[in-house]
Design a protein around this motif. Structure first.
Motif, mmCIF file in Angstrom:
data_model
loop_
_atom_site.group_PDB
_atom_site.id
_atom_site.type_symbol
_atom_site.label_atom_id
_atom_site.label_comp_id
_atom_site.label_asym_id
_atom_site.label_seq_id
_atom_site.Cartn_x
_atom_site.Cartn_y
_atom_site.Cartn_z
ATOM 1 N N VAL A 101 -2.531 3.007 -2.776
ATOM 2 C CA VAL A 101 -2.053 3.455 -4.101
ATOM 3 C C VAL A 101 -3.241 3.543 -5.058
ATOM 4 C CG1 VAL A 101 -0.551 2.924 -6.037
ATOM 5 C CG2 VAL A 101 0.241 2.495 -3.703
ATOM 6 N N ALA A 122 9.873 7.454 -4.179
ATOM 7 C CA ALA A 122 8.751 6.512 -4.135
ATOM 8 C C ALA A 122 8.904 5.499 -3.001
ATOM 9 C CB ALA A 122 8.633 5.801 -5.480
ATOM 10 N N GLU A 123 10.134 5.049 -2.757
ATOM 11 C CA GLU A 123 10.332 4.038 -1.708
ATOM 12 C C GLU A 123 9.972 4.598 -0.335
ATOM 13 O OE1 GLU A 123 14.196 2.345 -1.886
ATOM 14 O OE2 GLU A 123 13.939 1.590 -3.924
ATOM 15 N N VAL A 125 7.891 7.082 0.280
ATOM 16 C CA VAL A 125 6.439 7.267 0.333
ATOM 17 C C VAL A 125 5.757 5.925 0.614
ATOM 18 C CG1 VAL A 125 4.411 7.934 -1.019
ATOM 19 C CG2 VAL A 125 6.541 9.231 -1.244
ATOM 20 N N LYS A 126 6.227 4.903 -0.073
ATOM 21 C CA LYS A 126 5.599 3.589 0.103
ATOM 22 C C LYS A 126 5.796 3.078 1.534
ATOM 23 C CE LYS A 126 4.848 -0.792 -2.175
ATOM 24 N NZ LYS A 126 4.860 -1.553 -0.928
ATOM 25 N N LYS B 174 10.865 3.892 -12.173
ATOM 26 C CA LYS B 174 11.179 3.298 -10.866
ATOM 27 C C LYS B 174 9.956 3.385 -9.946
ATOM 28 C CE LYS B 174 14.423 4.078 -7.176
ATOM 29 N NZ LYS B 174 15.373 5.063 -6.688
ATOM 30 N N ALA B 175 9.288 4.523 -9.986
ATOM 31 C CA ALA B 175 8.096 4.688 -9.152
ATOM 32 C C ALA B 175 6.981 3.740 -9.590
ATOM 33 C CB ALA B 175 7.622 6.139 -9.212
ATOM 34 N N THR B 178 7.905 0.566 -7.976
ATOM 35 C CA THR B 178 7.777 0.621 -6.510
ATOM 36 C C THR B 178 6.316 0.549 -6.090
ATOM 37 O OG1 THR B 178 9.789 1.935 -6.349
ATOM 38 C CG2 THR B 178 8.299 2.008 -4.456
ATOM 39 N N PHE B 179 5.471 1.267 -6.784
ATOM 40 C CA PHE B 179 4.047 1.296 -6.418
ATOM 41 C C PHE B 179 3.268 0.125 -7.029
ATOM 42 C CE2 PHE B 179 4.854 6.007 -5.916
ATOM 43 C CZ PHE B 179 4.808 5.971 -4.530
ATOM 44 N N LEU B 181 2.594 -0.623 -10.133
ATOM 45 C CA LEU B 181 1.622 -0.280 -11.181
ATOM 46 C C LEU B 181 1.461 -1.404 -12.188
ATOM 47 C CD1 LEU B 181 0.015 2.419 -11.791
ATOM 48 C CD2 LEU B 181 1.636 2.523 -9.942
ATOM 49 N N ARG B 184 -1.191 -3.640 -10.889
ATOM 50 C CA ARG B 184 -2.545 -3.150 -10.644
ATOM 51 C C ARG B 184 -3.172 -2.493 -11.875
ATOM 52 N NH1 ARG B 184 -2.363 -0.802 -5.691
ATOM 53 N NH2 ARG B 184 -0.194 -1.304 -5.330
#
Lengths: 155, 548
Positions: A101, A122-123, A125-126, B174-175, B178-179, B181, B184
């Motif tokens: 990421v 997103a889920e 992709v992750k 949501k993204a 999920t990632f 962020l 980080r």
């Protein structure tokens, strides 16, 4: 164990994707074509400098129906997403040394395509990225990254 | 610029169709930069393109005129170009190879404060750090981290938020979760969707002056300091805070370059051609009718780069398929504030008293005159929304410092721009005509307070009020230069209405491609570019611009 980017390594990745039972639950219906352009750099011993590997990944209803090396880049009509960047970065990610990421956010791996789709799913992709990172048993016969530089630990 | 209309094509010059009508594959309404951008891409895709413009020249907000005296070129509307080199159109349409030139001033922006201190943003990040550190070392370090982080992901953010179909705010947050962020990133987090820019600044910075400068920068981009949710866009703004560029020869040069690219690829721009209605047959857009009665055939598509009110309310007034949209016109959001501009011909450049603190302020392009606290900006936003004229804190720019072509030798152009109510005293927008002279004087006096030599330097002035904006650019209702409010619930997939957010309309092959659409106004090229993606899909065009 298979050499990074080899046919056997890609087959292993495809098998991992298809063995993940939760993927179809997160996947949108239909075929999604993903192209990875892995660009040779001065660091990677696996992709010659000034050459590129063209990996094609097809996901259909959350199942991998194709994961192979292409002879060249697909035409713009034949793909939905493109991930491109230096081979050493992709290799560091595969070796679990670089957070994927971060690599995307920081522009080391360029992402092109319908970004809205990536965010909406997103889920998915992750999960696919997580399979690439660390879970692929990889052989590094020409040396393991980082190649003289510092690795950035994956989260 | 005025007098440049000879470069555009009048309808009598264009080839007629077989039945005597003008005929094109693609008919575009409005020759602002988004309409021209879409036209240029379509022309390069092999379509015949006709662009129809009410005014006497192409460009819309990209207009440069001798407003004060002969030889003084003033950018009437768009002055600051912040997407140069970032918008895909620069690369795909080879704009700089067409002779378009920009300058990126080394001292991009500065604030001069009442206490005589100053702060500069340079193209050199280390010089910016040094400037901020004179006010707050901690804030200088914080800004350096923020800018470095934003720069790292600015390309991805532009691709995600600007140059692609709009995403939903819920999908976005949501993204972000999920990632991971939040974990980080020091600055980008999901909770920003509930925060104002003022809150973001309070969370991360300590100095009133530094916060005021950063809020000022966002304000010039159209982002109100106190609007809930806009903090989520703030890191993107910081990512390009040092990319403010001036179009050499005047902003209209950009419009002219787009026009030239369009024409080189077979397209035509028809000026002084007001469109009366969009022709619809069997639910599909098939052309337009001009106010002089002539019809123009659209063999494949019609795209409107003008506002929704005109497109749906006037041009489609008789179309039953858009009746529901017409009923929703009252839901279209326009801000209660606008911009008041004073254009000046000057005998000398301003010399700021604060140059004693930092000489670089005399070399800065975009100046903040006196916003010293975030509260000053919030007070101005509040006043503007309530119809009150704020005490002027205009931003100032002297383009001639960087472009000697825009004024006679030894002379300078100046621009003052102030946040104001669209309708003073909540009266009609025309009431600006009664108060504009006095308010312009107050704006100039504010400049004099910070740059005393301005008092004797003004040779001539010209005023551009919200009413003038609307008169010149009917697209910008109530002087709404963003053609739709910048608010979280009027952005992304909510803009301008959910039904129109993907650039398509209820009428088949009729598209919206102007600043009403995601992302918003400003010289982004994005609405035109994004509409292109949808059109390419519908028309099965070869997307030659992708993946290059």
């Amino acid at each position: 164990m298979a050499e990074v980017f080899s046919t056997a390594w890609l087959a292993q990745w495809a098998e991992l994707i298809n063995s993940d039972e939760s993927l179809p639950d997160h996947a949108p219906p239909g075929l999604w074509r993903i192209y990875l352009r892995i660009e040779g750099d001065s660091a990677s011993p696996y992709v010659p400098q000034d050459e590129s590997l063209h990996l094609l990944l097809h996901l259909e209803d959350g199942r991998c129906t194709k994961l192979e090396r292409g002879a060249g880049p697909p035409g713009p009509r034949d793909l939905d997403f493109r991930f491109s960047g230096p081979a050493a970065v992709f290799e560091q990610v595969a070796a679990g040394q670089r957070d994927p990421v971060d690599a995307g956010l920081e522009g080391d791996i360029k992402i092109a395509g319908d970004m809205g789709f990536l965010l909406r799913h997103a889920e998915l992709v992750k999960e696919i990225v997580d399979l690439y990172v660390g879970r692929l048993e990889t052989d590094w016969p020409k040396g393991k990254p980082p190649y003289g530089g510092e690795a950035v630990s994956a989260a | 610029m005025s007098g440049d209309v000879s470069t555009a094509v009048r309808p009598t010059d264009a080839a007629d169709g077989e039945d005597g009508r003008l005929s094109f594959d693609a008919v575009i309404i409005g020759a602002g930069h988004n309409g021209l951008t879409l036209g240029a891409y379509l022309a390069r895709s092999g379509l015949s393109v006709g662009v129809f413009e009410r005014r006497g020249e192409e460009g819309g907000g990209l207009c440069t005129e001798e407003l004060t005296l002969p030889g003084f070129l003033h950018n009437v509307h768009a002055n600051y170009h912040t997407f140069v080199g970032l918008a895909p159109a620069f690369r795909h349409l080879e704009l700089t190879e067409e002779g378009l030139e920009y300058v990126r001033p080394e001292v991009q922006m500065a604030s001069v404060f009442d206490d005589g201190q100053a702060l500069c943003v340079h193209t050199d990040a280390e010089r910016t750090h040094a400037s901020i550190a004179r006010i707050s070392e901690r804030d200088a370090d914080t800004f350096r981290r923020l800018q470095a982080e934003a720069r790292r992901y600015v390309d991805l953010m532009l691709e995600t938020f600007m140059y692609g179909p709009p995403v939903g705010i819920n999908d976005l947050t949501k993204a972000l979760v999920t990632f991971g962020l939040d974990k980080r990133s020091e600055f980008l987090e999901a909770k920003l969707r509930g925060s104002t820019i003022a809150q973001f600044l309070d969370r991360h910075f300590e100095s009133d002056a530094v916060k005021a400068h950063l809020a000022f920068h966002a304000a010039i981009c159209g982002y109100a300091t106190d609007a809930k949710g806009l903090a989520i866009g703030f890191p993107l703004l910081v990512g390009k805070i040092d990319n403010w560029q001036l179009c050499l020869g005047g902003s209209h040069r950009l419009a002219h370059t787009l026009w030239r690219d369009l024409v080189r690829h077979g397209g035509l721009v028809h000026v002084q051609c007001d469109v009366a209605r969009i022709l619809v047959a069997d639910g599909r857009a098939v052309g337009i009718e001009l106010t002089d009665g002539r019809e123009v055939q659209a063999r494949q598509l019609v795209a409107s780069s003008i506002d929704v009110e005109q497109t749906v309310g006037r041009l489609l007034a008789e179309d039953p398929s858009t009746a529901a949209l017409r009923a929703k016109r009252s839901e279209l959001r326009h801000p209660a504030w606008s911009l008041f501009s004073v254009h000046l011909a000057l005998s000398e450049a301003p010399h700021y008293a604060a140059a004693a603190f930092d000489p670089d302020v005399d070399r800065a392009w975009v100046m903040n005159l006196g916003y010293s606290r975030v509260g000053d900006l919030i007070a101005d936003w509040k006043a503007a929304r309530e119809g009150r004229l704020p005490d002027p804190h205009p931003n100032a720019a002297v383009n001639s410092l960087f472009d000697t072509r825009d004024a006679p030798p030894g002379k300078f152009t100046g621009l003052l721009r102030q946040i104001v109510p669209a309708k003073p005293q909540n009266g009609s927008i025309e009431s600006w005509d009664e108060v504009k002279d006095e308010y312009a004087t107050r704006c100039i006096e504010t400049w004099q307070r910070f740059a005393p030599n301005i008092q004797d330097a003004v040779i001539a002035s010209a005023i551009d009020t919200p009413a003038d904006i609307e008169r010149k650019l009917t697209n910008m209702r109530d002087g709404d230069w963003m053609v739709g409010e910048i608010a979280l619930d009027n952005l992304l997939d909510k803009r301008p209405l959910p039904e129109l957010a993907n650039y398509r309309t209820p009428v088949e092959r009729l598209y919206m491609c102007g600043s009403t659409q995601h992302p918003h106004g400003f010289i982004t090229f994005a609405p035109g570019y994004n509409a292109l993606q949808v059109i390419a899909q519908d028309l099965d065009l070869e997307p030659w611009w992708r993946w290059v």
